[in-house]
Design an enzyme around this catalytic site. Structure first.
Site, PDB file in Angstrom:
ATOM      1  N   GLY A 118       0.645  -5.055   1.060  1.00  0.00           N
ATOM      2  CA  GLY A 118      -0.613  -5.143   0.305  1.00  0.00           C
ATOM      3  C   GLY A 118      -0.410  -5.749  -1.076  1.00  0.00           C
ATOM      4  O   GLY A 118      -1.348  -6.319  -1.644  1.00  0.00           O
TER       5      GLY A 118
ATOM      6  N   GLU B 108       5.224  -5.194   7.084  1.00  0.00           N
ATOM      7  CA  GLU B 108       4.533  -4.098   7.779  1.00  0.00           C
ATOM      8  C   GLU B 108       5.089  -3.828   9.167  1.00  0.00           C
ATOM      9  O   GLU B 108       5.003  -2.708   9.676  1.00  0.00           O
ATOM     10  CB  GLU B 108       3.019  -4.407   7.874  1.00  0.00           C
ATOM     11  CG  GLU B 108       2.265  -4.307   6.562  1.00  0.00           C
ATOM     12  CD  GLU B 108       2.220  -5.607   5.763  1.00  0.00           C
ATOM     13  OE1 GLU B 108       3.060  -6.508   6.012  1.00  0.00           O
ATOM     14  OE2 GLU B 108       1.347  -5.712   4.887  1.00  0.00           O
TER      15      GLU B 108
ATOM     16  N   GLU C  66      -0.505  -9.355  -0.460  1.00  0.00           N
ATOM     17  CA  GLU C  66      -1.900  -9.704  -0.170  1.00  0.00           C
ATOM     18  C   GLU C  66      -2.745  -9.702  -1.451  1.00  0.00           C
ATOM     19  O   GLU C  66      -3.652 -10.518  -1.607  1.00  0.00           O
ATOM     20  CB  GLU C  66      -2.470  -8.716   0.861  1.00  0.00           C
ATOM     21  CG  GLU C  66      -1.833  -8.930   2.242  1.00  0.00           C
ATOM     22  CD  GLU C  66      -2.089  -7.794   3.208  1.00  0.00           C
ATOM     23  OE1 GLU C  66      -1.926  -6.620   2.814  1.00  0.00           O
ATOM     24  OE2 GLU C  66      -2.463  -8.073   4.369  1.00  0.00           O
TER      25      GLU C  66
ATOM     26  N   ALA D 219       0.860  -1.179   0.000  1.00  0.00           N
ATOM     27  CA  ALA D 219       0.000   0.000   0.000  1.00  0.00           C
ATOM     28  C   ALA D 219       0.896   1.227   0.000  1.00  0.00           C
ATOM     29  O   ALA D 219       2.049   1.166   0.441  1.00  0.00           O
ATOM     30  CB  ALA D 219      -0.901  -0.019   1.232  1.00  0.00           C
TER      31      ALA D 219
HETATM   32  N1  DAK Z   1       4.589   3.192  -0.720  1.00  0.00           N
HETATM   33  C1  DAK Z   1       4.975   4.347  -1.302  1.00  0.00           C
HETATM   34  N2  DAK Z   1       6.105   4.478  -2.008  1.00  0.00           N
HETATM   35  C2  DAK Z   1       6.892   3.413  -2.129  1.00  0.00           C
HETATM   36  C3  DAK Z   1       6.564   2.162  -1.557  1.00  0.00           C
HETATM   37  C4  DAK Z   1       5.342   2.076  -0.821  1.00  0.00           C
HETATM   38  N3  DAK Z   1       4.903   0.934  -0.275  1.00  0.00           N
HETATM   39  N4  DAK Z   1       7.555   1.288  -1.834  1.00  0.00           N
HETATM   40  C5  DAK Z   1       8.460   1.959  -2.566  1.00  0.00           C
HETATM   41  N5  DAK Z   1       8.066   3.236  -2.748  1.00  0.00           N
HETATM   42  C6  DAK Z   1       8.754   4.293  -3.481  1.00  0.00           C
HETATM   43  C7  DAK Z   1       9.923   4.823  -2.713  1.00  0.00           C
HETATM   44  O1  DAK Z   1       9.496   5.777  -1.771  1.00  0.00           O
HETATM   45  C8  DAK Z   1      10.767   5.413  -3.822  1.00  0.00           C
HETATM   46  O2  DAK Z   1      10.187   6.643  -4.189  1.00  0.00           O
HETATM   47  P1  DAK Z   1      11.116   7.970  -4.307  1.00  0.00           P
HETATM   48  O3  DAK Z   1      11.798   8.127  -3.001  1.00  0.00           O
HETATM   49  O4  DAK Z   1      12.063   7.640  -5.433  1.00  0.00           O
HETATM   50  O5  DAK Z   1      10.139   9.041  -4.640  1.00  0.00           O
HETATM   51  C9  DAK Z   1      10.546   4.451  -4.970  1.00  0.00           C
HETATM   52  O6  DAK Z   1       9.338   3.744  -4.665  1.00  0.00           O
HETATM   53  C10 DAK Z   1      11.651   3.418  -5.121  1.00  0.00           C
HETATM   54  O7  DAK Z   1      11.830   2.805  -3.871  1.00  0.00           O
HETATM   55  P2  DAK Z   1      13.267   2.654  -3.168  1.00  0.00           P
HETATM   56  O8  DAK Z   1      14.168   3.792  -3.521  1.00  0.00           O
HETATM   57  O9  DAK Z   1      13.020   2.422  -1.726  1.00  0.00           O
HETATM   58  O10 DAK Z   1      13.808   1.339  -3.885  1.00  0.00           O
HETATM   59  P3  DAK Z   1      14.793   0.246  -3.289  1.00  0.00           P
HETATM   60  O11 DAK Z   1      15.101  -0.661  -4.431  1.00  0.00           O
HETATM   61  O12 DAK Z   1      15.927   0.858  -2.545  1.00  0.00           O
HETATM   62  O13 DAK Z   1      13.922  -0.563  -2.220  1.00  0.00           O
HETATM   63  C11 DAK Z   1      11.974  -1.735  -1.405  1.00  0.00           C
HETATM   64  C12 DAK Z   1      12.849  -1.303  -2.626  1.00  0.00           C
HETATM   65  C13 DAK Z   1      10.725  -2.408  -1.968  1.00  0.00           C
HETATM   66  C14 DAK Z   1      12.765  -2.714  -0.556  1.00  0.00           C
HETATM   67  C15 DAK Z   1      11.605  -0.480  -0.584  1.00  0.00           C
HETATM   68  O14 DAK Z   1      11.083   0.506  -1.465  1.00  0.00           O
HETATM   69  C16 DAK Z   1      10.603  -0.759   0.491  1.00  0.00           C
HETATM   70  O15 DAK Z   1      10.923  -1.319   1.518  1.00  0.00           O
HETATM   71  N6  DAK Z   1       9.354  -0.348   0.261  1.00  0.00           N
HETATM   72  C17 DAK Z   1       8.307  -0.463   1.260  1.00  0.00           C
HETATM   73  C18 DAK Z   1       7.835  -1.901   1.388  1.00  0.00           C
HETATM   74  C19 DAK Z   1       6.747  -2.020   2.437  1.00  0.00           C
HETATM   75  O16 DAK Z   1       6.988  -1.722   3.624  1.00  0.00           O
HETATM   76  N7  DAK Z   1       5.553  -2.464   2.049  1.00  0.00           N
HETATM   77  C20 DAK Z   1       4.420  -2.595   2.961  1.00  0.00           C
HETATM   78  C21 DAK Z   1       3.643  -1.282   2.929  1.00  0.00           C
HETATM   79  S1  DAK Z   1       2.315  -1.281   4.125  1.00  0.00           S
HETATM   80  C22 DAK Z   1      -5.249  -1.746   4.700  1.00  0.00           C
HETATM   81  C23 DAK Z   1      -4.902  -2.956   4.290  1.00  0.00           C
HETATM   82  C24 DAK Z   1      -3.628  -3.213   3.861  1.00  0.00           C
HETATM   83  C25 DAK Z   1      -2.682  -2.230   3.849  1.00  0.00           C
HETATM   84  C26 DAK Z   1      -3.045  -0.999   4.249  1.00  0.00           C
HETATM   85  C27 DAK Z   1      -4.337  -0.731   4.677  1.00  0.00           C
HETATM   86  N8  DAK Z   1      -6.570  -1.479   5.161  1.00  0.00           N
HETATM   87  C28 DAK Z   1      -7.310  -2.515   5.800  1.00  0.00           C
HETATM   88  C29 DAK Z   1      -7.145  -0.188   5.153  1.00  0.00           C
HETATM   89  C30 DAK Z   1      -1.330  -2.537   3.412  1.00  0.00           C
HETATM   90  C31 DAK Z   1      -0.252  -1.984   4.000  1.00  0.00           C
HETATM   91  C32 DAK Z   1       1.058  -2.075   3.355  1.00  0.00           C
HETATM   92  O17 DAK Z   1       1.234  -2.668   2.295  1.00  0.00           O
END
Ligand code: DAK
Length: 257
Positions: free
Chosen positions: A108, A131, A111, A65
């Site tokens: 997400g 997360e 998921e 997400a």
């Molecule tokens: N959200 C927003 N931007 C993201 C992102 C994300 N999840 N993942 C990556 N990006 C963006 C980065 O911010 C970066 O943007 P800029 O800084 O260039 O503007 C760009 O994508 C490239 O990312 P990185 O520079 O970080 O690239 P790397 O190769 O160094 O790293 C990575 C890749 C995938 C390891 C890293 O980007 C990372 O850890 N990303 C976050 C992964 C994460 O934590 N995912 C879980 C998110 S929480 C809900 C139900 C479900 C959910 C929510 C609500 N409800 C019931 C309402 C779900 C929640 C989630 O998924």
């Protein structure tokens, strides 16, 4: 139909949706999820489509997400949000839905992959529920579907400690159907989808419904449910056609009713 965050097209009887926010690693913002559900719902209702396929790009299926969109949320805005409904709507589609995954499938995004019926993964695919690193837990089915898929021990490690699964591990634990080279993962998933798309449409829906009932019902209720769906199929022209085609040694021509 043109969209801002996704691309859609058809290949024969396969409806394809490509997530298209490459700079943000296809982070799932509200706009993208809303468009995704709209496009899949349209394919689901289209008689010319037999199977649907979701993909991202080589680097990322979806990195979760959109954290930037979610960062200032409160419990009240989360409760009022329809965000979770998108995953539920995808899980309720009637036609088979296949994911073609390369690179990151996180949070997400993982998921979303698990809400699909089959997954074809490239050798570079990485599955995770990280997360915990954000001070939250999975909220769109990760604690449930991941545990059902890979078992308690590994799900605990993934969700409590942010461990990723490689494509090979995901295949070993039954999370994905097959692992294929990065160069061909989309074509491989498309040919699987194209094969499925040619099968008897009503039987496909019922088969998907019966398998998904495993996760909802005790065994005897599931067996009864399967029997009812099985019996209903004898009211379709396709059942008559399929059996007649077998007996007369010809290829069946499905009508979808
Ligand atoms: N959200 C927003 N931007 C993201 C992102 C994300 N999840 N993942 C990556 N990006 C963006 C980065 O911010 C970066 O943007 P800029 O800084 O260039 O503007 C760009 O994508 C490239 O990312 P990185 O520079 O970080 O690239 P790397 O190769 O160094 O790293 C990575 C890749 C995938 C390891 C890293 O980007 C990372 O850890 N990303 C976050 C992964 C994460 O934590 N995912 C879980 C998110 S929480 C809900 C139900 C479900 C959910 C929510 C609500 N409800 C019931 C309402 C779900 C929640 C989630 O998924």
């Amino acid at each position: 139909m043109s969209y801002e965050f996704i691309l859609t097209r058809t290949e024969g009887r396969v409806g394809i949706v490509q997530l298209n926010r490459p700079k943000a690693l296809n982070a799932l913002n509200k706009g993208l999820m809303s468009e995704l559900v709209e496009a899949l719902t349209a394919f689901d209702a289209d008689n010319e489509i037999g199977c649907m396929l979701i993909t991202g790009n080589e680097r990322a299926f979806a990195a979760g997400a959109d954290i930037k969109e979610m960062a200032t949320a409160t419990p009240v805005t989360m409760l009022a949000s329809s965000f979770l409904n998108y995953w539920a709507q995808i899980g309720q589609l009637g036609k088979p839905l296949i994911a073609a995954i390369s690179g990151f499938a996180l949070g997400g995004g993982c998921e979303l992959a698990m809400a699909c019926d089959m997954i074809v993964a490239s050798e570079s695919a990485k599955f995770g529920q990280p997360e915990i690193n954000l001070g939250i837990i999975p909220g769109a089915g990760g604690t449930q579907r991941m545990t059902l898929a890979v078992g308690k021990a590994l799900a605990m490690e993934m969700i409590l400690n942010g461990r990723y699964l490689s494509a090979e591990e995901a295949a070993q634990f039954g999370l994905v159907n097959r692992v294929v080279p990065v160069e061909t993962y989309f074509e491989d998933a498309l040919s699987l989808a194209a094969e499925v798309a040619e099968r008897a449409p009503v039987a496909l829906r019922m088969a998907k419904e019966a398998i998904n009932a495993v996760f909802e019902m005790p065994l005897q209720a599931g067996l009864n449910h399967e029997r009812r769906l099985f019996n209903i199929l004898f009211s379709t022209e396709d059942q008559k056609e399929g059996m007649d085609a077998f007996i007369n040694k010809r290829k069946a021509s499905w009508k979808g009713h």
